[in-house]
Design an enzyme around this catalytic site. Structure first.
Site, PDB file in Angstrom:
ATOM      1  N   HIS A 258      80.498 -26.635   4.860  1.00  0.00           N
ATOM      2  CA  HIS A 258      79.375 -27.119   4.067  1.00  0.00           C
ATOM      3  C   HIS A 258      79.434 -28.631   4.071  1.00  0.00           C
ATOM      4  O   HIS A 258      80.514 -29.207   3.897  1.00  0.00           O
ATOM      5  CB  HIS A 258      79.432 -26.625   2.614  1.00  0.00           C
ATOM      6  CG  HIS A 258      78.506 -27.424   1.742  1.00  0.00           C
ATOM      7  ND1 HIS A 258      77.159 -27.164   1.669  1.00  0.00           N
ATOM      8  CD2 HIS A 258      78.711 -28.540   1.001  1.00  0.00           C
ATOM      9  CE1 HIS A 258      76.583 -28.064   0.890  1.00  0.00           C
ATOM     10  NE2 HIS A 258      77.502 -28.916   0.471  1.00  0.00           N
TER      11      HIS A 258
ATOM     12  N   ARG B  81      79.579 -27.029  14.660  1.00  0.00           N
ATOM     13  CA  ARG B  81      79.098 -25.635  14.620  1.00  0.00           C
ATOM     14  C   ARG B  81      78.686 -25.155  16.011  1.00  0.00           C
ATOM     15  O   ARG B  81      78.942 -24.012  16.384  1.00  0.00           O
ATOM     16  CB  ARG B  81      77.936 -25.514  13.638  1.00  0.00           C
ATOM     17  CG  ARG B  81      78.379 -25.609  12.159  1.00  0.00           C
ATOM     18  CD  ARG B  81      77.181 -25.817  11.279  1.00  0.00           C
ATOM     19  NE  ARG B  81      77.458 -25.752   9.854  1.00  0.00           N
ATOM     20  CZ  ARG B  81      76.623 -26.200   8.925  1.00  0.00           C
ATOM     21  NH1 ARG B  81      75.468 -26.757   9.278  1.00  0.00           N
ATOM     22  NH2 ARG B  81      76.928 -26.099   7.654  1.00  0.00           N
TER      23      ARG B  81
ATOM     24  N   GLU C 115      77.317 -32.813  -5.931  1.00  0.00           N
ATOM     25  CA  GLU C 115      78.358 -31.916  -5.417  1.00  0.00           C
ATOM     26  C   GLU C 115      79.771 -32.483  -5.575  1.00  0.00           C
ATOM     27  O   GLU C 115      80.713 -31.738  -5.839  1.00  0.00           O
ATOM     28  CB  GLU C 115      78.095 -31.616  -3.931  1.00  0.00           C
ATOM     29  CG  GLU C 115      76.865 -30.739  -3.730  1.00  0.00           C
ATOM     30  CD  GLU C 115      76.519 -30.514  -2.268  1.00  0.00           C
ATOM     31  OE1 GLU C 115      75.604 -29.715  -2.011  1.00  0.00           O
ATOM     32  OE2 GLU C 115      77.140 -31.133  -1.384  1.00  0.00           O
TER      33      GLU C 115
ATOM     34  N   ASN D 240      79.357 -20.460   9.388  1.00  0.00           N
ATOM     35  CA  ASN D 240      79.130 -21.751  10.035  1.00  0.00           C
ATOM     36  C   ASN D 240      80.215 -22.779   9.706  1.00  0.00           C
ATOM     37  O   ASN D 240      80.009 -23.981   9.850  1.00  0.00           O
ATOM     38  CB  ASN D 240      77.718 -22.267   9.714  1.00  0.00           C
ATOM     39  CG  ASN D 240      77.467 -22.416   8.232  1.00  0.00           C
ATOM     40  OD1 ASN D 240      78.408 -22.342   7.428  1.00  0.00           O
ATOM     41  ND2 ASN D 240      76.215 -22.618   7.851  1.00  0.00           N
TER      42      ASN D 240
ATOM     43  N   THR E 280      72.374 -25.485  10.349  1.00  0.00           N
ATOM     44  CA  THR E 280      72.908 -24.364   9.564  1.00  0.00           C
ATOM     45  C   THR E 280      73.316 -23.182  10.450  1.00  0.00           C
ATOM     46  O   THR E 280      74.342 -22.550  10.213  1.00  0.00           O
ATOM     47  CB  THR E 280      71.849 -23.912   8.535  1.00  0.00           C
ATOM     48  OG1 THR E 280      71.424 -25.055   7.802  1.00  0.00           O
ATOM     49  CG2 THR E 280      72.407 -22.882   7.577  1.00  0.00           C
TER      50      THR E 280
ATOM     51  N   ARG F 254      76.415 -34.753   8.654  1.00  0.00           N
ATOM     52  CA  ARG F 254      75.503 -33.655   9.013  1.00  0.00           C
ATOM     53  C   ARG F 254      75.238 -33.650  10.522  1.00  0.00           C
ATOM     54  O   ARG F 254      75.171 -32.597  11.149  1.00  0.00           O
ATOM     55  CB  ARG F 254      74.164 -33.798   8.283  1.00  0.00           C
ATOM     56  CG  ARG F 254      74.263 -33.607   6.804  1.00  0.00           C
ATOM     57  CD  ARG F 254      74.320 -32.163   6.417  1.00  0.00           C
ATOM     58  NE  ARG F 254      73.036 -31.507   6.500  1.00  0.00           N
ATOM     59  CZ  ARG F 254      72.739 -30.386   5.864  1.00  0.00           C
ATOM     60  NH1 ARG F 254      73.640 -29.793   5.084  1.00  0.00           N
ATOM     61  NH2 ARG F 254      71.572 -29.827   5.999  1.00  0.00           N
TER      62      ARG F 254
ATOM     63  N   LYS G 169      85.040 -23.986   5.036  1.00  0.00           N
ATOM     64  CA  LYS G 169      84.908 -22.622   4.512  1.00  0.00           C
ATOM     65  C   LYS G 169      86.070 -21.760   5.030  1.00  0.00           C
ATOM     66  O   LYS G 169      86.774 -22.145   5.973  1.00  0.00           O
ATOM     67  CB  LYS G 169      83.540 -22.070   4.936  1.00  0.00           C
ATOM     68  CG  LYS G 169      82.365 -22.834   4.289  1.00  0.00           C
ATOM     69  CD  LYS G 169      81.013 -22.365   4.834  1.00  0.00           C
ATOM     70  CE  LYS G 169      79.847 -23.071   4.156  1.00  0.00           C
ATOM     71  NZ  LYS G 169      78.530 -22.686   4.756  1.00  0.00           N
TER      72      LYS G 169
ATOM     73  N   TYR H 170      75.914 -24.098  -5.223  1.00  0.00           N
ATOM     74  CA  TYR H 170      74.645 -23.925  -4.509  1.00  0.00           C
ATOM     75  C   TYR H 170      73.427 -24.121  -5.407  1.00  0.00           C
ATOM     76  O   TYR H 170      72.322 -24.356  -4.906  1.00  0.00           O
ATOM     77  CB  TYR H 170      74.595 -22.561  -3.813  1.00  0.00           C
ATOM     78  CG  TYR H 170      75.397 -22.583  -2.520  1.00  0.00           C
ATOM     79  CD1 TYR H 170      74.947 -23.299  -1.410  1.00  0.00           C
ATOM     80  CD2 TYR H 170      76.625 -21.943  -2.417  1.00  0.00           C
ATOM     81  CE1 TYR H 170      75.684 -23.355  -0.241  1.00  0.00           C
ATOM     82  CE2 TYR H 170      77.380 -21.991  -1.243  1.00  0.00           C
ATOM     83  CZ  TYR H 170      76.895 -22.701  -0.157  1.00  0.00           C
ATOM     84  OH  TYR H 170      77.624 -22.767   0.999  1.00  0.00           O
TER      85      TYR H 170
HETATM   86  P1  GDP Z   1      73.269 -26.076   5.086  1.00  0.00           P
HETATM   87  O1  GDP Z   1      73.130 -27.239   4.169  1.00  0.00           O
HETATM   88  O2  GDP Z   1      73.086 -26.416   6.525  1.00  0.00           O
HETATM   89  O3  GDP Z   1      74.531 -25.275   4.855  1.00  0.00           O
HETATM   90  O4  GDP Z   1      72.094 -25.094   4.738  1.00  0.00           O
HETATM   91  P2  GDP Z   1      71.325 -24.829   3.353  1.00  0.00           P
HETATM   92  O5  GDP Z   1      71.850 -25.692   2.258  1.00  0.00           O
HETATM   93  O6  GDP Z   1      69.875 -24.852   3.642  1.00  0.00           O
HETATM   94  O7  GDP Z   1      71.726 -23.325   3.086  1.00  0.00           O
HETATM   95  C1  GDP Z   1      72.961 -22.978   2.527  1.00  0.00           C
HETATM   96  C2  GDP Z   1      73.356 -21.643   3.078  1.00  0.00           C
HETATM   97  O8  GDP Z   1      72.309 -20.685   2.860  1.00  0.00           O
HETATM   98  C3  GDP Z   1      73.608 -21.623   4.577  1.00  0.00           C
HETATM   99  O9  GDP Z   1      74.920 -22.027   4.929  1.00  0.00           O
HETATM  100  C4  GDP Z   1      73.311 -20.167   4.924  1.00  0.00           C
HETATM  101  O10 GDP Z   1      74.430 -19.361   4.626  1.00  0.00           O
HETATM  102  C5  GDP Z   1      72.200 -19.798   3.952  1.00  0.00           C
HETATM  103  N1  GDP Z   1      70.901 -19.964   4.605  1.00  0.00           N
HETATM  104  C6  GDP Z   1      70.144 -21.068   4.622  1.00  0.00           C
HETATM  105  N2  GDP Z   1      69.035 -20.876   5.331  1.00  0.00           N
HETATM  106  C7  GDP Z   1      69.076 -19.621   5.796  1.00  0.00           C
HETATM  107  C8  GDP Z   1      68.213 -18.809   6.612  1.00  0.00           C
HETATM  108  O11 GDP Z   1      67.151 -19.240   7.082  1.00  0.00           O
HETATM  109  N3  GDP Z   1      68.611 -17.523   6.864  1.00  0.00           N
HETATM  110  C9  GDP Z   1      69.772 -17.023   6.376  1.00  0.00           C
HETATM  111  N4  GDP Z   1      70.097 -15.764   6.661  1.00  0.00           N
HETATM  112  N5  GDP Z   1      70.621 -17.734   5.616  1.00  0.00           N
HETATM  113  C10 GDP Z   1      70.281 -19.021   5.324  1.00  0.00           C
HETATM  114 MG    MG Z   2      72.777 -27.451   2.101  1.00  0.00          MG
END
Ligand code: GDP
Ligand code: MG
Length: 202
Positions: A159, A136, A170, A156, A125, A119, A14, A54
């Site tokens: 992705h 991270r 993706e 973070n 996240t 991962r 990112k 997304y």
């Molecule tokens: P990742 O796969 O670890 O990036 O997480 P996800 O796919 O679940 O979520 C994608 C993005 O959504 C994350 O990078 C965060 O920016 C946002 N996000 C996900 N879960 C949360 C949460 O519980 N709180 C907040 N504020 N943002 C979230």
């Molecule tokens: Mg994700």
């Protein structure tokens, strides 16, 4: 069955990862595990490309909304809405702002269990609660407390595809098939061959 060594996963560095001069460090961590880089490009994504990324999984809006409501409750806070879709709409708006704020590097890494292992190396996240040793956890202090307070996406750095199914959606979202290169690296024999052969010279 496809051999596990053929598994591929999508990684996006990112804009903050590029600004923090962490691209070499991050690539090093995936590379030293034995994963093979099969696609790489720098892009300035459009808003539509980020939204498309997304929402490739039709359940992402609901799941992310529910996850966020849960994370508010765990922090003893009242979520801004009880409707997962409403919460996700805001998260998505912030993610679009975040990922279009500067150049992004898109990569495809291949190797055994690449989705799961990328991962694991990347961490959770939320950087604040990501374990020491993860990218991270080691390189960024951001938290939901700060990002929610400032109404922005949590920074973070990366992705990474969450599941093999997610990766299969993706990868074609970011790469044409001809941009992914089939080739061999010599250490694959040591990682994957049934017999370790050809090491002794006599
Ligand atoms: P990742 O796969 O670890 O990036 O997480 P996800 O796919 O679940 O979520 C994608 C993005 O959504 C994350 O990078 C965060 O920016 C946002 N996000 C996900 N879960 C949360 C949460 O519980 N709180 C907040 N504020 N943002 C979230
Ligand atoms: Mg994700």
């Amino acid at each position: 069955m496809v051999h596990p060594k053929e598994e591929r996963t999508l990684v996006l560095l990112k804009p903050d990862a590029i600004q923090r001069a962490l691209m070499g460090e991050i690539i090093r961590r995936y590379e030293r595990l034995g994963l093979k880089l099969v696609g790489l490009k720098m892009v300035v994504p459009t808003e539509a490309q980020v939204e498309g990324h997304y929402t490739l999984d039709p359940n992402w809006r609901r799941i992310t909304g529910e996850k966020t409501i849960k994370s508010y409750r765990e922090r003893g806070l009242t979520p801004p809405s009880e409707d997962p879709h409403e919460i996700t709409a805001k998260i998505l708006k912030n993610l679009i702002k975040y990922l279009t704020a500067g150049p992004v590097i898109a990569m495809v890494w291949q190797g055994a269990h690449s989705v799961e292992l990328v991962r694991k190396i990347t961490g959770g996240t939320e950087p604040r609660s990501s374990p020491v040793g993860t990218i991270r956890g080691d390189f960024v202090p951001d938290s939901y407390v700060m990002s929610d307070n400032d109404d922005r996406a949590v920074r973070n750095l990366i992705h990474a595809s969450g599941t093999v199914d997610e990766a299969s959606m993706e990868i074609p979202h970011w790469f044409h098939a001809k941009e992914l290169i089939d080739y061999k690296v010599t250490h694959e024999d040591i990682l994957y061959a049934k017999e370790l052969q050809g090491i002794f010279t006599s």
